[in-house]
Design a protein around this motif. Sequence first.
Motif, PDB file in Angstrom:
ATOM      1  N   GLU A 434       6.568  35.141  83.487  1.00 26.05           N
ATOM      2  CA  GLU A 434       7.424  34.081  82.938  1.00 26.05           C
ATOM      3  C   GLU A 434       8.333  34.626  81.845  1.00 26.05           C
ATOM      4  N   SER A 435       7.818  35.585  81.102  1.00 27.58           N
ATOM      5  CA  SER A 435       8.582  36.113  79.975  1.00 27.58           C
ATOM      6  C   SER A 435       9.709  37.035  80.436  1.00 27.58           C
ATOM      7  N   LEU A 436       9.408  37.914  81.392  1.00 26.18           N
ATOM      8  CA  LEU A 436      10.394  38.933  81.766  1.00 26.18           C
ATOM      9  C   LEU A 436      11.240  38.559  82.975  1.00 26.18           C
TER      10      LEU A 436
ATOM     11  N   ARG B 167      15.107  49.485  69.333  1.00 28.55           N
ATOM     12  CA  ARG B 167      14.156  48.376  69.491  1.00 28.55           C
ATOM     13  C   ARG B 167      14.315  47.707  70.853  1.00 28.55           C
ATOM     14  N   ALA B 168      15.554  47.562  71.296  1.00 28.74           N
ATOM     15  CA  ALA B 168      15.792  46.888  72.575  1.00 28.74           C
ATOM     16  C   ALA B 168      17.143  47.311  73.124  1.00 28.74           C
ATOM     17  N   LEU B 169      17.285  47.140  74.432  1.00 30.78           N
ATOM     18  CA  LEU B 169      18.548  47.488  75.099  1.00 30.78           C
ATOM     19  C   LEU B 169      18.977  46.353  76.014  1.00 30.78           C
ATOM     20  N   GLU B 170      20.271  46.075  76.013  1.00 31.22           N
ATOM     21  CA  GLU B 170      20.830  45.263  77.081  1.00 31.22           C
ATOM     22  C   GLU B 170      21.379  46.239  78.110  1.00 31.22           C
ATOM     23  N   LEU B 179      20.108  42.620  82.167  1.00 38.18           N
ATOM     24  CA  LEU B 179      18.727  42.479  81.692  1.00 38.18           C
ATOM     25  C   LEU B 179      18.620  42.923  80.249  1.00 38.18           C
ATOM     26  N   GLU B 180      17.511  42.521  79.624  1.00 35.96           N
ATOM     27  CA  GLU B 180      17.197  43.036  78.304  1.00 35.96           C
ATOM     28  C   GLU B 180      15.826  43.710  78.372  1.00 35.96           C
ATOM     29  N   LYS B 195      12.450  50.100  78.721  1.00 33.70           N
ATOM     30  CA  LYS B 195      13.349  50.581  77.658  1.00 33.70           C
ATOM     31  C   LYS B 195      13.212  52.096  77.492  1.00 33.70           C
ATOM     32  N   ASN B 196      11.982  52.588  77.431  1.00 27.00           N
ATOM     33  CA  ASN B 196      11.778  54.020  77.230  1.00 27.00           C
ATOM     34  C   ASN B 196      12.152  54.852  78.446  1.00 27.00           C
ATOM     35  N   LEU B 197      12.199  54.201  79.599  1.00 29.93           N
ATOM     36  CA  LEU B 197      12.644  54.905  80.800  1.00 29.93           C
ATOM     37  C   LEU B 197      14.169  55.083  80.777  1.00 29.93           C
ATOM     38  N   ILE B 198      14.855  54.079  80.273  1.00 25.50           N
ATOM     39  CA  ILE B 198      16.323  54.150  80.193  1.00 25.50           C
ATOM     40  C   ILE B 198      16.753  55.201  79.156  1.00 25.50           C
TER      41      ILE B 198
END
Lengths: 463, 463
Positions: A434-436, B167-170, B179-180, B195-198
Amino acid sequence: MYKKVTNKDVLALEKLIDKTRVFIYDDSISEYSKDELGTLIGKPEVIVKVESTKEVSKVAKYAYDNNIPLTVRGSGTGLVGACVPLYGGIVLDMTLMNKIINLDEENQILEVEAGALLMDIADYTKARGYLYAPDPGEKSATIGGNITTNAGGMRAVKYGVTRDWVRALEVVLMDGTILEFGKKVVKDTSGYSLKNLIIGSEGTLAIVTKAYLKVVSLPEKSLSLLVPYASLEKAIEQVPKILNSGTNPTAIEFFTREALEYSETFLGKKFPDQNSPAYILLTFDGSQAEVDENAKKASELLINKFEAVDVLIVDTDERNEDVWSARSSFLEAIKASTPLMDECDVVVPRSEVSDYIKYTYELEEKYGLRLPSFGHAGDGNLHIYICKDDLSDEEWEVKLDLVFHDLYKRAKEVGGLVSGEHGIGYAKMEYLKESLGDVQINLMRNIKAAFDPKNLLNPGKIV
Amino acid sequence: MYKKVTNKDVLALEKLIDKTRVFIYDDSISEYSKDELGTLIGKPEVIVKVESTKEVSKVAKYAYDNNIPLTVRGSGTGLVGACVPLYGGIVLDMTLMNKIINLDEENQILEVEAGALLMDIADYTKARGYLYAPDPGEKSATIGGNITTNAGGMRAVKYGVTRDWVRALEVVLMDGTILEFGKKVVKDTSGYSLKNLIIGSEGTLAIVTKAYLKVVSLPEKSLSLLVPYASLEKAIEQVPKILNSGTNPTAIEFFTREALEYSETFLGKKFPDQNSPAYILLTFDGSQAEVDENAKKASELLINKFEAVDVLIVDTDERNEDVWSARSSFLEAIKASTPLMDECDVVVPRSEVSDYIKYTYELEEKYGLRLPSFGHAGDGNLHIYICKDDLSDEEWEVKLDLVFHDLYKRAKEVGGLVSGEHGIGYAKMEYLKESLGDVQINLMRNIKAAFDPKNLLNPGKIV
């Protein structure tokens, strides 16, 4: 589907490793069917206590060749069912692989087997003048478990989480291949970061057998400040200001009088301060001069600008023990206050912590449930406990599901995530989805298939 | 194979975004066919200068639907060909998406578009009392490029690399989905870390359009020490001791008289010290008291125990400018000393740096080539330049390949990796494969397919 474990398989496993370390499951060893929270049950067919990476490889290959599911287990201290073998098969018990292999002082790297306990790593490094900084509450957890849940802990404000302290991993793939992800180096941009994919993957992508951990020189001094506040709201509002004050705290925890009362009952010991409804607990570490300067500056700001009622310096060993044993006992203390509970480990932006806690009070009213909580104010990670108390099993199931949906929905609305440090396992899968959303879950499924095309490794978890 | 870009496609792209920002490639804009190193050439068919995430999404979807390869480009300052469109198609120019959107002081998070320049981020945060710590040498690089190569830089010793500050990526997937990955939170164990894969994926998995970066309070003070040594070997041997001295340096760089001479020629300016064959450059930052204490303690140790010839305090702006401008000019200065060069960006355990540098001297002898180098002593990341000088094109090609093989082979033998911070791109693919082996490369290929099943996004890179 999966192959059931037969006598022939057991004999084969006994031959592969050692007869004395292969156990057919029965209810006398029921701990292997659950984790710390105890609500999710899944019985393995056979348990194998491995002693080396080679043995892990042999067992994995056997399971792979014979289509038998395999679930890795450390100390079993998880809270989301990640080590529960939902489809039976083999449980790989890593606790005998608990050696601290080497401290490479030149490179500041500690080499450990995956089953090494956090408390042993802490003792070992401290005795040699080093610090492995991640400090999750559960000291009897294995480092392998910490890595595969990306455990956080109290010192995350200054030192980050487990992910930030793993230089390299030795892993075994489901088909038995032994690989190393990362090296004993600081920088790495050599292809996709497989190491970072394994961290937080809860035993679903590969089996972690060895870790190379970053360590740093042990700080000369550590000092805590206990800061009473007139209300929890007032306390939490100060946290961003403390973080922006340039005083570099190691930890910023918050708790209420209510949480302390659980702890007092559980420990049979009064908390050193009895006068306030809410507290912030701050820690500083570093050189003598640095700690003194930062603690002094923070104290002045807390009193003069950050609305603290008082600042109590935790400067004796006894006082330190009293304060931190209370803080460390919350989970156990709350657990002891109810026949059954479940936990919500959301993480929200720090600026949202205060409102989110207020929302849990609303939910207490709405559902007539107890939702005690405490948390890491410095990093927005909250631990909220949903207590069954005298509810019937049916009422509990219904209300628990409703409360969880509300909690995770609100977390999403305010820019938070399902889990800060306890993971998804089985218990939080629905909420993760639900979150992602479907697209991210599908990406994760494809990644799972890339590592484990037969879906044998800890099946039924995360995605 | 891929569809060629036709007039119809160009018209469609012009309609999707804005006519004035779609360019058909010709040799007057040949910069789009290469990166900073300039040796690898691949011409795009059309260049699109995007202004928003929505535009990125539209262009990606169009390319996806029409089977046209798409390569993302920031400032083009890479050194391994990662932004060179090997299969033609569309180049997505991100440089107009250069806005610094918001500084969230409560959560200590800076929100930026992917095309924002490092130097602009540094100015913006500094002016507001904050520090975004990663500090790669190339300040005109975009943050998107920094993220997708997991750039390191000078301050990695104390502050880690770009990965540690995201912390985060779009992101936009190849099919246009926005996606975020991650949130504005500190802890996160909510499924596999996409995120760490990107981070470090060099534009091959998804298009980074926006980043949420961690920032911290700007340290009160920063101070450098220039430490002359009787030999490079002696200098580098002290690095682990400095790291274990509890003085918490921000940066530990090393360089030789030889590197300084390139810089002196290039800058037309003498380095402030002329007496020693080798130097360590140390920086400390933090509060006034902390920096003073650490620098004092380090100075005493350097002179009395760590065999330094002297310790020169870099305490005026002028001196600081002289020392750091020299250090920052090495790449350009070495580049100016030869008609053509290529670079090896290996990372080895810190304890191996000294021997590895000696090995480059052996290779200079063996191949009759110049291999000037400098590096980040504190994190084992070396930059070694292979200079063509007066070699013929044929000799150069042959020798370059031999030297690279030797360099990467030795790195592997001593527990190192192919790239510390410049990435794999196209130029280092072969060496990555030799370093990691087929199984890891295949895992990476499967991950690539999970994100980009049609292999349209920056094809022919990393794996």
